[in-house]
Motif scaffolding. Structure first.
Motif, PDB file in Angstrom:
ATOM      1  N   LYS A  16      41.481  35.015  42.833  1.00 31.34           N
ATOM      2  CA  LYS A  16      41.953  36.067  42.038  1.00 31.34           C
ATOM      3  C   LYS A  16      42.577  35.867  40.731  1.00 31.34           C
ATOM      4  O   LYS A  16      43.594  36.304  40.191  1.00 31.34           O
ATOM      5  CB  LYS A  16      43.055  36.996  42.638  1.00 31.34           C
ATOM      6  N   GLY A  17      41.968  34.756  40.076  1.00 33.26           N
ATOM      7  CA  GLY A  17      42.312  34.459  38.562  1.00 33.26           C
ATOM      8  C   GLY A  17      43.556  33.941  38.559  1.00 33.26           C
ATOM      9  O   GLY A  17      43.797  32.839  39.247  1.00 33.26           O
ATOM     10  N   ASP A  47      34.682  45.901  39.200  1.00 35.21           N
ATOM     11  CA  ASP A  47      33.730  47.082  39.598  1.00 35.21           C
ATOM     12  C   ASP A  47      34.416  48.293  39.944  1.00 35.21           C
ATOM     13  O   ASP A  47      34.710  48.180  41.005  1.00 35.21           O
ATOM     14  CB  ASP A  47      32.348  46.729  40.093  1.00 35.21           C
ATOM     15  N   PRO A  48      34.810  49.067  38.993  1.00 31.15           N
ATOM     16  CA  PRO A  48      35.731  50.290  39.387  1.00 31.15           C
ATOM     17  C   PRO A  48      35.192  51.070  40.573  1.00 31.15           C
ATOM     18  O   PRO A  48      35.925  51.443  41.524  1.00 31.15           O
ATOM     19  CB  PRO A  48      36.024  51.280  38.453  1.00 31.15           C
ATOM     20  N   LYS A  49      34.113  51.038  40.892  1.00 32.09           N
ATOM     21  CA  LYS A  49      33.367  51.920  41.920  1.00 32.09           C
ATOM     22  C   LYS A  49      33.079  50.751  43.084  1.00 32.09           C
ATOM     23  O   LYS A  49      32.534  51.521  44.165  1.00 32.09           O
ATOM     24  CB  LYS A  49      32.078  52.601  41.375  1.00 32.09           C
ATOM     25  N   ALA A  50      33.179  49.706  43.023  1.00 36.62           N
ATOM     26  CA  ALA A  50      33.296  48.893  44.173  1.00 36.62           C
ATOM     27  C   ALA A  50      31.842  48.794  44.752  1.00 36.62           C
ATOM     28  O   ALA A  50      31.974  48.923  45.903  1.00 36.62           O
ATOM     29  CB  ALA A  50      34.315  48.980  45.150  1.00 36.62           C
ATOM     30  N   LYS A  51      30.770  48.920  44.027  1.00 35.29           N
ATOM     31  CA  LYS A  51      29.719  49.340  44.804  1.00 35.29           C
ATOM     32  C   LYS A  51      29.106  48.113  45.432  1.00 35.29           C
ATOM     33  O   LYS A  51      28.598  47.801  46.657  1.00 35.29           O
ATOM     34  CB  LYS A  51      28.520  49.667  43.757  1.00 35.29           C
ATOM     35  N   ALA A  52      29.216  46.882  44.855  1.00 36.04           N
ATOM     36  CA  ALA A  52      28.693  45.489  45.455  1.00 36.04           C
ATOM     37  C   ALA A  52      29.579  45.442  46.882  1.00 36.04           C
ATOM     38  O   ALA A  52      29.024  44.718  47.460  1.00 36.04           O
ATOM     39  CB  ALA A  52      28.581  44.371  44.329  1.00 36.04           C
ATOM     40  N   LEU A  53      30.783  45.378  46.353  1.00 39.77           N
ATOM     41  CA  LEU A  53      31.758  44.880  47.377  1.00 39.77           C
ATOM     42  C   LEU A  53      31.559  45.870  48.479  1.00 39.77           C
ATOM     43  O   LEU A  53      31.646  45.362  49.694  1.00 39.77           O
ATOM     44  CB  LEU A  53      33.230  44.968  46.808  1.00 39.77           C
ATOM     45  N   THR A  54      31.016  47.099  48.645  1.00 40.43           N
ATOM     46  CA  THR A  54      30.636  47.890  49.734  1.00 40.43           C
ATOM     47  C   THR A  54      29.702  47.257  50.451  1.00 40.43           C
ATOM     48  O   THR A  54      29.737  47.217  51.463  1.00 40.43           O
ATOM     49  CB  THR A  54      30.520  49.265  49.151  1.00 40.43           C
ATOM     50  N   THR A  55      28.693  46.695  49.633  1.00 39.33           N
ATOM     51  CA  THR A  55      27.487  46.358  50.237  1.00 39.33           C
ATOM     52  C   THR A  55      27.800  45.054  50.767  1.00 39.33           C
ATOM     53  O   THR A  55      27.236  44.538  51.962  1.00 39.33           O
ATOM     54  CB  THR A  55      26.140  46.132  49.622  1.00 39.33           C
ATOM     55  N   SER A 100      48.222  43.644  32.382  1.00 33.99           N
ATOM     56  CA  SER A 100      48.394  42.141  32.275  1.00 33.99           C
ATOM     57  C   SER A 100      47.272  41.573  31.298  1.00 33.99           C
ATOM     58  O   SER A 100      46.313  42.386  31.095  1.00 33.99           O
ATOM     59  CB  SER A 100      48.121  41.609  33.638  1.00 33.99           C
ATOM     60  N   VAL A 101      47.335  40.159  31.040  1.00 36.10           N
ATOM     61  CA  VAL A 101      46.230  39.682  30.122  1.00 36.10           C
ATOM     62  C   VAL A 101      44.995  39.755  30.913  1.00 36.10           C
ATOM     63  O   VAL A 101      43.837  39.746  30.072  1.00 36.10           O
ATOM     64  CB  VAL A 101      46.543  38.452  29.784  1.00 36.10           C
ATOM     65  N   GLU A 102      44.843  39.776  32.133  1.00 36.16           N
ATOM     66  CA  GLU A 102      43.678  39.784  32.845  1.00 36.16           C
ATOM     67  C   GLU A 102      42.980  41.227  32.961  1.00 36.16           C
ATOM     68  O   GLU A 102      41.871  41.417  33.438  1.00 36.16           O
ATOM     69  CB  GLU A 102      43.810  39.301  34.267  1.00 36.16           C
ATOM     70  N   GLY A 103      43.909  42.337  32.948  1.00 40.28           N
ATOM     71  CA  GLY A 103      43.369  43.792  33.030  1.00 40.28           C
ATOM     72  C   GLY A 103      42.996  43.757  34.500  1.00 40.28           C
ATOM     73  O   GLY A 103      43.591  43.161  35.541  1.00 40.28           O
ATOM     74  N   PRO A 104      41.971  44.667  34.704  1.00 43.68           N
ATOM     75  CA  PRO A 104      41.393  45.074  35.983  1.00 43.68           C
ATOM     76  C   PRO A 104      40.519  43.884  36.696  1.00 43.68           C
ATOM     77  O   PRO A 104      40.023  44.504  37.687  1.00 43.68           O
ATOM     78  CB  PRO A 104      40.762  46.337  35.622  1.00 43.68           C
ATOM     79  N   ARG A 105      40.285  42.914  36.056  1.00 47.04           N
ATOM     80  CA  ARG A 105      38.956  42.144  36.639  1.00 47.04           C
ATOM     81  C   ARG A 105      39.121  41.653  37.818  1.00 47.04           C
ATOM     82  O   ARG A 105      37.993  41.589  38.531  1.00 47.04           O
ATOM     83  CB  ARG A 105      39.050  40.936  35.513  1.00 47.04           C
ATOM     84  N   HIS A 106      40.479  41.593  38.447  1.00 49.24           N
ATOM     85  CA  HIS A 106      40.468  40.896  39.697  1.00 49.24           C
ATOM     86  C   HIS A 106      40.733  42.014  40.997  1.00 49.24           C
ATOM     87  O   HIS A 106      41.282  41.309  42.000  1.00 49.24           O
ATOM     88  CB  HIS A 106      41.276  39.396  39.836  1.00 49.24           C
ATOM     89  N   SER A 107      40.959  43.037  40.425  1.00 47.37           N
ATOM     90  CA  SER A 107      41.815  43.875  41.368  1.00 47.37           C
ATOM     91  C   SER A 107      41.116  45.169  41.719  1.00 47.37           C
ATOM     92  O   SER A 107      40.973  45.679  42.906  1.00 47.37           O
ATOM     93  CB  SER A 107      43.295  44.150  41.059  1.00 47.37           C
ATOM     94  N   THR A 108      40.416  46.022  40.596  1.00 50.14           N
ATOM     95  CA  THR A 108      40.049  47.138  40.764  1.00 50.14           C
ATOM     96  C   THR A 108      39.093  47.753  42.230  1.00 50.14           C
ATOM     97  O   THR A 108      39.431  48.401  43.055  1.00 50.14           O
ATOM     98  CB  THR A 108      39.146  47.765  39.712  1.00 50.14           C
TER      99      THR A 108
END
Lengths: 180, 659
Positions: free
Chosen positions: B524-525, B500-508, B343-351
């Motif tokens: 989500k965009g 962030d594919p590794k979801a580091k900030a989200l985990t914290t 999609s035009v947004e790519g992974p920005r709002h989901s990974t």
């Protein structure tokens, strides 16, 4: 009982209310059976009967001294006075003039407007009536029946006049009541 | 429960209900003007006067609470006379000339009330003073001559939008609706949501586009959703003769409860009016785009796609319907195995969200409604003034209505700065560090306990975070105190966390949220970003190789700069578009498709709610819906698009519950 006499006149209006009056179509005949239509803008008589009419109708507001005379005469000679249409009831479109200075307005209309000739001149013939602030009829004389509308529908006019002719006070409700 | 009698009818209502609401809930009509069902009672117009047995005077039913044994009468000659008098005063106060007003004839609540009270005239003429007309705003005009000073606009601006732009100056008959400290609307802090225009009972707040297009009363209307962003606000669209007259917020939609922003009300509509639209398929011949038939265009498209099977890239706008998105991925990924399908947004709002959802095995986000009850709102890496404005309105109105605290953490100069005492302007990319710092600060202050292992030395962590983020450590402690002492915190986070594919900030962040026992929400965009990511349309975007064919399914969406650059590398470009843009001018084949108002379909908003968007108007004869073009194209490529779009939405775990 004799048929009640009806007379009408117009002041600062566009005559649209009287056009709407004629829109009654075949009901005009019905109205003629109910009332005796005397002096109106579309009959030959010029003034309401001196011995009085039952119903006097005024279209348009008051915007000069002649109108005051017309309205006062109608008031004196009629038992019930009907303010006919938005201009008579509220002042209507001509009353927009009240927001501006009269001389400025005249200058704008007769001198500044593109369509006027170069030597644009404000009419000042002594025969021309002296203009005043635009007023609703009720600001000058007592009004018995208000029939608003721009114009009032033929239905509303027929209802109002036939009720008055039958000596009942009309009560405008529902679709008959609108001033838009 | 309270028992009372209204017009002889026995009524039982909850304590605190006003007499007006008690009557309305029981089918008893009381005329009103300043009252609005979604605003707090005000008692300004006095049209709702009723007689209460034992009361000295007539009482305004909108503000008196029902009390035990109350006996109310709603229509007596005395009340009718009072109402007529009230209306006469309103009509005489300013210049209410119905014949020249755009709402006259059914849309004006003042006029309707007068007709209802059978008023044929009013005895006092206006004094012919003029009031100002503020036409400084591009989309609406404030015509003070028609204002009845009910203050609905002021209350709307405050209670619904929380923007407090509109207010009142002076008192009594000299009262005047003003913006800010009496500046023209166009130069004020107005956010152009138009809620004041929607709620104005007369023609005083005039929508420039819909005024004189026709009465709302005489137009047809349909309830639909706005697809401007991922909130999916409910809208009510008025249309006539295949023309949209205006768009209002839909008070019945639980997501936005009536409030919409400028984008939903005006921007998209003006764009629709003004943009140059494609009316026929176009094929580039001799360097120029020439009109062609659908058959020719589809034939050429399928030939191009077949010939470049190995170097095929396909991108779709996540503003399109679930049906289109699913058709797109089935065709290009499952059937054609194109190299890039995204999609035009790519992974920005989901990974990051997807990763965590997979780890947890389910949803962890809350609904938007929790903002209204929160006592502390924390925004991290999301500018809700620029995007998702309605969420911003909800936050702002909560600040002014419930005195909630707002904490902003942003690397940008957040536009929320002025609303928040607790604003942390961090260095870019340090979202993870600041969240870690806040966790440690909460432990240090002894407000919360953390069961993670790495919080052994909170003091050092706070210091490190302060250094990394470029802010004093005291301000971290201040913010930690503010959020640690609140009972119902809500954390709203944005792209900076989710990208962030590794979801580091989200985990914290999840750890912080657990400590606070709060609620997490992320916008989500675009309108259907969540669905796009559930279908797997969130690959990294890179194409630049010569010899590639790019299929861009855009409809009325536009490509961002990044994509436009990437698209330039492609040899052949096939575009499904509604409007003519810079990008379509360089395309080789253009297939004209419907825009947001012309195509119906399903959307998944950021809370996971599946909603139906209605078709509002018909497109040109030679313009087809995106879903139809995709299925026609599939037919040319010997494929039939399956219809399992709904099942595919929930095939993988999502961060919200999709339903």
């Amino acid at each position: 009982m004799a048929k009640p006499k009806v007379s009408s006149d117009w002041c600062a209006g566009c005559s649209g209310c009287h056009m709407s009056f004629l829109d009654m179509d075949e009901r005009l005949l019905e109205l003629v059976n109910l009332a005796d239509i005397r002096a109106t803008p579309f009959t030959d008589l010029k003034h309401p009967d001196e011995d009085g009419v039952q119903i006097g109708i005024i279209e348009g507001g008051i915007n000069n001294l002649t109108h005051i005379e017309v309205v006062k005469r109608m008031r004196e000679r009629s038992k019930y006075l009907v303010a006919f249409g938005d201009c008579a009831v509220f002042g209507g479109v001509p009353a927009m003039r009240n927001f501006f200075d009269l001389q400025e307005t005249l200058h704008y209309v007769y001198v500044d407007t593109i369509s006027t000739d170069e030597s644009g001149k404000i009419p000042n013939d002594p025969e021309v009536a002296v203009m005043t602030r635009v007023q609703a009829i009720s600001e000058v004389v007592k009004v018995d029946v208000f029939l608003p509308g721009c114009p009032p529908s033929a239905d509303a006019i027929f209802y109002t006049l036939s009720e008055l002719a039958k000596r009942r006070m009309p009560k405008l409700t529902g679709d008959l009541l609108n001033w838009h | 429960m309270i028992h009372l009698t209204i017009d002889g009818k026995q009524i039982e209502v909850a304590e605190g209900t006003t007499v007006l609401r008690a009557a309305q809930h029981n089918g008893i009509h009381i005329p009103t003007l300043c009252d609005h069902p979604h605003l707090a009672p005000y008692g300004g117009c006095r049209l709702c006067l009723v007689e209460v047995k034992g009361a000295r005077t007539l009482m305004p039913s909108c503000t008196i609470p029902a009390s035990e044994g109350m006996e109310v009468t709603t229509t007596t000659p005395k009340i009718t006379e009072a109402r007529k008098f009230v209306l006469s005063m309103i009509f005489s106060e300013r210049n209410h000339f119905c014949p020249y007003c755009q709402v006259s004839g059914g849309d004006c609540e003042l006029q309707n009330s007068a007709y209802e009270q059978e008023m044929t005239h009013w005895m006092i003429q206006p004094n012919w003073s003029t009031f100002r007309v503020d036409a400084s705003h591009p989309w609406f005009t404030h015509e003070a001559n028609r204002c009845i000073l009910c203050r609905r606009c002021v209350r709307t601006c405050n209670e619904m939008v929380g923007n407090n732009t509109l207010g009142i100056e002076m008192r009594g008959a000299s009262s005047m609706i003003i913006a800010d400290l009496n500046v023209p609307l166009g130069e004020s802090t107005c956010v152009s949501c138009g809620m004041c225009v929607q709620n104005c009972p007369t023609g005083a707040m005039m929508d420039n586009r819909s005024a004189y297009l026709g009465l709302t009363k005489e137009a047809e209307s349909v309830k639909s959703i706005c697809t401007g962003c991922s909130i999916g606000c409910g809208i009510e669209v008025f249309y006539r003769d295949n023309n949209i007259i205006k768009i209002d917020g839909d008070y019945d939609n639980p997501i936005n409860t009536g409030v919409i922003c400028k984008f939903g009300r005006w921007t998209k509509l003006y764009e629709f009016d003004e943009a140059e639209k494609f009316t026929t398929p176009m094929i580039r011949t001799n360097g120029k785009l020439e009109p062609a038939s659908w058959e020719e265009a589809l034939q050429k498209t399928s030939e191009l796609i077949k010939s470049t099977q190995d170097d095929l890239a396909a991108v779709i706008s996540s503003e399109l319907t679930c049906q289109s998105l699913y058709g797109f991925i089935s065709l290009f990924k499952d059937h054609l195995s194109a190299k890039i399908v995204t999609s035009v947004e790519g992974p920005r709002h989901s990974t990051a969200l997807k990763r965590i959802a997979e780890e947890i095995g389910g949803s962890f986000e809350d609904s938007l409604a929790s903002i209204d009850t929160a006592d502390c709102i924390i925004t991290i890496g999301e500018d809700l003034i620029k995007h998702h404005e309605v969420v911003g309105f909800m936050i702002k109105r909560n600040l002014s209505n419930n005195e909630a605290k707002l904490v902003c953490i942003d690397s940008d100069n957040s536009s929320y700065e002025k609303y928040s005492k607790n604003f942390l302007n961090i260095s870019p990319g340090t979202e993870k560090e600041i969240i870690k710092g806040l966790v440690a600060a909460l432990v240090k202050l002894g407000l919360k306990t953390c069961d993670c292992d790495d919080c052994t030395d909170p003091d050092a962590i706070v210091q490190a975070a302060a250094k990394a983020c470029g802010i004093p450590s005291d301000s971290i402690l201040d913010v930690a105190y503010a959020i640690g002492t609140s009972a119902k915190p809500v954390i709203l986070f944005g792209g900076a966390i989710t990208d962030d594919p590794k979801a580091k900030a989200l985990t914290t962040l999840l750890c912080l949220n657990k400590m606070l026992n709060g609620k997490l929400i992320t916008v989500k965009g675009k309108a259907n970003s969540l669905a796009a990511s559930q279908y797997g349309l969130d690959n990294i975007q890179k194409i630049a190789k010569k010899g590639e064919t790019l299929v861009a399914v855009l409809a009325d969406d536009k490509l961002n700069d990044k994509w436009s650059k990437l698209a330039k590398g492609a040899n052949n470009t096939i575009v499904l578009a509604t409007y003519q843009t810079e990008f379509t001018r360089s395309a080789d084949i253009v297939l004209p498709v419907c825009n947001w108002a012309q195509e119906q379909g399903h959307f998944v908003n950021f809370e996971g709610k599946i909603q139906w968007r209605e078709k509002l108007v018909d497109a040109d004869l030679n313009v087809k819906t995106t879903a139809e073009v995709l299925s026609l194209l599939a037919k040319h490529l010997d494929f039939t698009i399956p219809t399992y779009w709904r099942e595919a939405l929930t095939a993988t775990p999502a961060s919200v519950k999709i339903q």
